[in-house]
Design a protein around this motif. Structure first.
Motif, PDB file in Angstrom:
ATOM      1  N   LEU A 264       0.827  -1.212   0.000  1.00  0.00           N
ATOM      2  CA  LEU A 264       0.000   0.000   0.000  1.00  0.00           C
ATOM      3  C   LEU A 264       0.858   1.258   0.000  1.00  0.00           C
ATOM      4  N   SER A 265       1.803   1.336   0.939  1.00  0.00           N
ATOM      5  CA  SER A 265       2.597   2.559   1.068  1.00  0.00           C
ATOM      6  C   SER A 265       3.489   2.803  -0.135  1.00  0.00           C
ATOM      7  N   SER A 266       3.783   1.763  -0.907  1.00  0.00           N
ATOM      8  CA  SER A 266       4.640   1.938  -2.080  1.00  0.00           C
ATOM      9  C   SER A 266       3.893   2.521  -3.272  1.00  0.00           C
ATOM     10  N   ARG A 267       2.557   2.676  -3.168  1.00  0.00           N
ATOM     11  CA  ARG A 267       1.811   3.232  -4.309  1.00  0.00           C
ATOM     12  C   ARG A 267       0.703   4.210  -3.930  1.00  0.00           C
ATOM     13  N   TYR A 268       0.305   4.268  -2.656  1.00  0.00           N
ATOM     14  CA  TYR A 268      -0.818   5.125  -2.271  1.00  0.00           C
ATOM     15  C   TYR A 268      -0.431   6.199  -1.258  1.00  0.00           C
ATOM     16  N   ASP A 269       0.835   6.534  -1.171  1.00  0.00           N
ATOM     17  CA  ASP A 269       1.279   7.537  -0.205  1.00  0.00           C
ATOM     18  C   ASP A 269       0.948   8.936  -0.722  1.00  0.00           C
ATOM     19  N   GLU A 270      -0.012   9.600  -0.076  1.00  0.00           N
ATOM     20  CA  GLU A 270      -0.379  10.972  -0.441  1.00  0.00           C
ATOM     21  C   GLU A 270       0.498  11.921   0.375  1.00  0.00           C
ATOM     22  N   ASN A 271       1.644  12.239  -0.162  1.00  0.00           N
ATOM     23  CA  ASN A 271       2.624  12.991   0.616  1.00  0.00           C
ATOM     24  C   ASN A 271       2.063  14.339   1.055  1.00  0.00           C
ATOM     25  N   ASP A 272       2.143  14.595   2.349  1.00  0.00           N
ATOM     26  CA  ASP A 272       1.662  15.856   2.917  1.00  0.00           C
ATOM     27  C   ASP A 272       2.787  16.888   2.881  1.00  0.00           C
ATOM     28  N   SER A 273       2.431  18.112   2.562  1.00  0.00           N
ATOM     29  CA  SER A 273       3.424  19.178   2.481  1.00  0.00           C
ATOM     30  C   SER A 273       2.990  20.378   3.303  1.00  0.00           C
ATOM     31  N   VAL A 274       3.964  21.129   3.744  1.00  0.00           N
ATOM     32  CA  VAL A 274       3.709  22.480   4.240  1.00  0.00           C
ATOM     33  C   VAL A 274       3.870  23.412   3.048  1.00  0.00           C
ATOM     34  N   ILE A 275       2.878  24.255   2.833  1.00  0.00           N
ATOM     35  CA  ILE A 275       2.960  25.228   1.741  1.00  0.00           C
ATOM     36  C   ILE A 275       3.395  26.571   2.310  1.00  0.00           C
ATOM     37  N   ILE A 276       4.459  27.088   1.743  1.00  0.00           N
ATOM     38  CA  ILE A 276       4.983  28.394   2.143  1.00  0.00           C
ATOM     39  C   ILE A 276       4.855  29.344   0.961  1.00  0.00           C
ATOM     40  N   MET A 277       4.279  30.494   1.220  1.00  0.00           N
ATOM     41  CA  MET A 277       4.162  31.528   0.193  1.00  0.00           C
ATOM     42  C   MET A 277       5.058  32.699   0.573  1.00  0.00           C
ATOM     43  N   ASP A 278       6.023  32.964  -0.269  1.00  0.00           N
ATOM     44  CA  ASP A 278       6.993  34.031  -0.031  1.00  0.00           C
ATOM     45  C   ASP A 278       6.750  35.135  -1.055  1.00  0.00           C
ATOM     46  N   HIS A 279       5.918  36.089  -0.656  1.00  0.00           N
ATOM     47  CA  HIS A 279       5.549  37.185  -1.558  1.00  0.00           C
ATOM     48  C   HIS A 279       5.001  36.612  -2.870  1.00  0.00           C
ATOM     49  N   ALA A 280       4.153  35.586  -2.740  1.00  0.00           N
ATOM     50  CA  ALA A 280       3.589  34.910  -3.915  1.00  0.00           C
ATOM     51  C   ALA A 280       2.546  35.799  -4.581  1.00  0.00           C
ATOM     52  N   PHE A 281       2.614  35.869  -5.900  1.00  0.00           N
ATOM     53  CA  PHE A 281       1.686  36.712  -6.651  1.00  0.00           C
ATOM     54  C   PHE A 281       0.436  35.918  -7.015  1.00  0.00           C
ATOM     55  N   ILE A 282      -0.735  36.442  -6.624  1.00  0.00           N
ATOM     56  CA  ILE A 282      -2.029  35.828  -6.924  1.00  0.00           C
ATOM     57  C   ILE A 282      -2.813  36.798  -7.799  1.00  0.00           C
ATOM     58  N   PRO A 283      -3.015  36.492  -9.080  1.00  0.00           N
ATOM     59  CA  PRO A 283      -3.758  37.415  -9.948  1.00  0.00           C
ATOM     60  C   PRO A 283      -5.203  37.566  -9.480  1.00  0.00           C
ATOM     61  N   TRP A 284      -5.793  38.711  -9.777  1.00  0.00           N
ATOM     62  CA  TRP A 284      -7.163  38.978  -9.322  1.00  0.00           C
ATOM     63  C   TRP A 284      -8.131  37.892  -9.771  1.00  0.00           C
ATOM     64  N   GLU A 285      -7.896  37.281 -10.939  1.00  0.00           N
ATOM     65  CA  GLU A 285      -8.835  36.269 -11.427  1.00  0.00           C
ATOM     66  C   GLU A 285      -8.816  34.984 -10.599  1.00  0.00           C
ATOM     67  N   ASN A 286      -7.870  34.874  -9.662  1.00  0.00           N
ATOM     68  CA  ASN A 286      -7.819  33.705  -8.779  1.00  0.00           C
ATOM     69  C   ASN A 286      -8.373  33.994  -7.386  1.00  0.00           C
ATOM     70  N   VAL A 287      -8.883  35.192  -7.174  1.00  0.00           N
ATOM     71  CA  VAL A 287      -9.368  35.604  -5.850  1.00  0.00           C
ATOM     72  C   VAL A 287     -10.882  35.411  -5.763  1.00  0.00           C
ATOM     73  N   LEU A 288     -11.351  34.865  -4.636  1.00  0.00           N
ATOM     74  CA  LEU A 288     -12.787  34.714  -4.387  1.00  0.00           C
ATOM     75  C   LEU A 288     -13.283  35.658  -3.291  1.00  0.00           C
ATOM     76  N   VAL A 289     -12.489  35.837  -2.244  1.00  0.00           N
ATOM     77  CA  VAL A 289     -12.859  36.729  -1.138  1.00  0.00           C
ATOM     78  C   VAL A 289     -11.632  37.558  -0.791  1.00  0.00           C
ATOM     79  N   TYR A 290     -11.832  38.874  -0.646  1.00  0.00           N
ATOM     80  CA  TYR A 290     -10.696  39.749  -0.360  1.00  0.00           C
ATOM     81  C   TYR A 290     -11.072  40.761   0.715  1.00  0.00           C
TER      82      TYR A 290
END
Length: 513
Positions: A264-290
């Motif tokens: 199982l672990s050799s094919r179904y491992d859903e690797n968990d990550s920490v997401i870090i945003m360093d001054h990441a640019f998000i265009p207005w068309e990707n925004v839902l609530v501001y």
């Protein structure tokens, strides 16, 4: 009451409409987009071929290939009101019957990987499906964004992850005082916003096309106007967004000895990550609530996500339980204990847990409420199911541990022991099972080990208990819903009615006097 008299806007799948959904190979190719992934101190390239992610990526690819397989298309696909061919759970449902058909589509998709991948593409479709029909919930300037994101997600069945939870640091403080860690807006311009901060835990994110960045009800309940607006944002980020980094946990797939040792672990491992945003640019068309705290607070209630993701999760867990029931049954047969009364009781209890889950999903697709112009499961039923799901897996593991005892550790160190000509005769003599040769018994119990006892299994146990929110929150949500719907008042009124039947002098009702 929502009935079948509602006009359904979806149509049955037809080859007259072009199927633009990714094939498995197209999905694998789509991951090579320059995203920034860190694993074992290195930035990873060519994710679909990397030892830590290769097999899990191919397990997801099978989800996409099924939607191009004529054997499954009628169960999996429909044509939505825009003429888009998509997975039935990627489109809104307009009647209980359509929601039941979406449940069937989830089942077909989940059986591909035996229920062992919790965040397959249809999980986040629980939210994406109602973006168009429920676009009116969002700020006026972002409503078209919601419609556009629905359409492009439905067309390709995009694989999205989400990050809703703040890192586990300084949670007793006001969020505004932890802006150096929690996601916050740095600045805006005419093209979009720039954000920095970290989010946890992005399950399977390295294999997805984008991340949905939002907030849990726990977080929004502590937010205040005129203080937390910089943190009151909900948006999408493509995985190759400049400034977005994924830092992975250890990979069970990477460390697996072999398919025989870690099936199982050799094919179904859903690797968990920490997401870090360093001054990441998000265009207005990707925004839902501001900078809108009220909408952030209402999101869980109004978006339909809470109602629908619990349906997907329950179907997935029910299938996983079916798999485990089969494992348990075969394990007890191999030990020669399958006919013992207590062992049979354990099998029966596992079946009861599985049947309860399926029954609750039946309630969910029939007891529905409106969401935009569509329907979603009743939130009170969804909340009850969430509480049951997050606690039943501990009992499943307890039954395995109590009944199978030490049988799972009566094994060999790896498949290489079986390939050693000096050792093989001893293994063949002493590792046999009831009616099984040694290689087959060891193979079975290594599968049992990987499902219940390995590090992969430990992560699954942690996931089942916590992916849906804290234990306190799950119970408090049920209480708040009961108060809002007045069902708690009905309970207390029944008690009062009983006490009105008597006083210190005896019966006050007429039928006992």
């Amino acid at each position: 009451m929502i009935t079948e008299q509602n006009t359904a806007k979806n149509r049955p799948f037809s080859k007259e409409y072009e199927n633009k959904i990714f094939t498995g190979q197209e999905y694998l190719n789509s991951l090579d987009d320059g995203r920034e992934i860190w694993f074992n101190g290195e930035r990873i390239t060519n994710i679909a071929e990397h030892k830590a992610f290769r097999n899990s990526a191919r397990s997801i690819a099978r989800f996409y290939d099924a939607m191009h397989d004529e054997r499954y298309q009628d169960d999996l696909l429909l044509v939505d009101k825009n003429g888009i061919v998509t997975h039935k759970f990627f489109a809104p449902s307009y009647t209980p019957r359509e929601l039941d058909e979406a449940r069937k589509a989830i089942e077909v998709s989940q059986r591909i990987n035996y229920g062992w991948m919790g965040r397959t593409p249809e999980y986040k479709a629980a939210f994406m499906a109602h973006l168009q029909d429920n676009a009116g919930f969002y700020q006026k300037e972002f409503q078209q964004n919601a419609i556009n994101w629905y359409k492009k997600t439905a067309e390709k069945c995009l694989f999205l992850n989400h990050v809703l939870v703040d890192p586990p640091v300084d949670r007793s403080k006001d969020r505004v005082n932890v802006k150096n860690v929690f996601v916050s807006v740095d600045k805006e311009d005419d093209k979009g916003i720039y954000v920095s901060g970290a989010k946890m835990v992005a399950t399977g994110s390295v294999l997805t096309h984008g991340t949905f960045v939002g907030l849990t009800g726990n977080i929004t309940s502590m937010m205040e106007k005129d203080r937390d607006e910089d943190m009151a944002v909900i948006f999408f980020a493509d995985m190759n967004t400049p400034g977005l980094k994924m830092i992975c946990r250890p990979s069970y797939e990477h460390d697996a000895n072999s398919a025989y040792d870690a099936p199982l672990s050799s094919r179904y491992d859903e690797n968990d990550s920490v997401i870090i945003m360093d001054h990441a640019f998000i265009p207005w068309e990707n925004v839902l609530v501001y900078r809108d705290i009220d909408r952030c607070k209402q999101f869980y209630k109004e978006s339909g996500f809470f109602n629908r993701y619990n349906l997907q999760a329950a179907v997935r867990l029910a299938i996983k339980l079916e798999f485990c029931i089969g494992l348990f049954s075969e394990g007890t047969k191999a030990s020669g204990t399958a006919q013992f009364r207590g062992v049979q009781a354990g099998t029966g209890e596992l079946i009861g847990i599985k049947n309860t889950l399926w029954s609750l999903t039946t309630s969910m697709v029939n007891d529905v409420v409106s969401c935009g112009t569509g329907v979603v499961p009743n939130a009170e039923v969804a909340a009850a199911l969430r509480l049951y799901m997050s606690n039943c897996w501990d009992r499943v593991r307890e039954i395995f541990e109590s009944v199978l005892g030490g049988a799972p550790v009566y094994t060999i160190s790896s498949n290489k022991d079986l390939l050693n000509v000096e050792l093989r005769p001893y293994i063949e003599q002493y590792y046999v099972g009831t009616g099984l040769e040694a290689t087959d018994r060891i193979k079975l119990f290594k599968l049992i080990w990987d499902s219940m006892y390995s590090e992969f299994a430990g992560r699954h146990s942690l996931y089942e208990r916590n992916y849906s929110g804290s234990q306190d929150l799950q119970r408090l949500d049920l209480l708040r819903q009961a108060m809002a719907s007045k069902s708690l008042d009905k309970c207390t009124a029944m008690v009062q009615k009983c006490m009105d039947d008597y006083d210190i002098n005896g019966w006050t009702n007429t039928w006992l006097t």
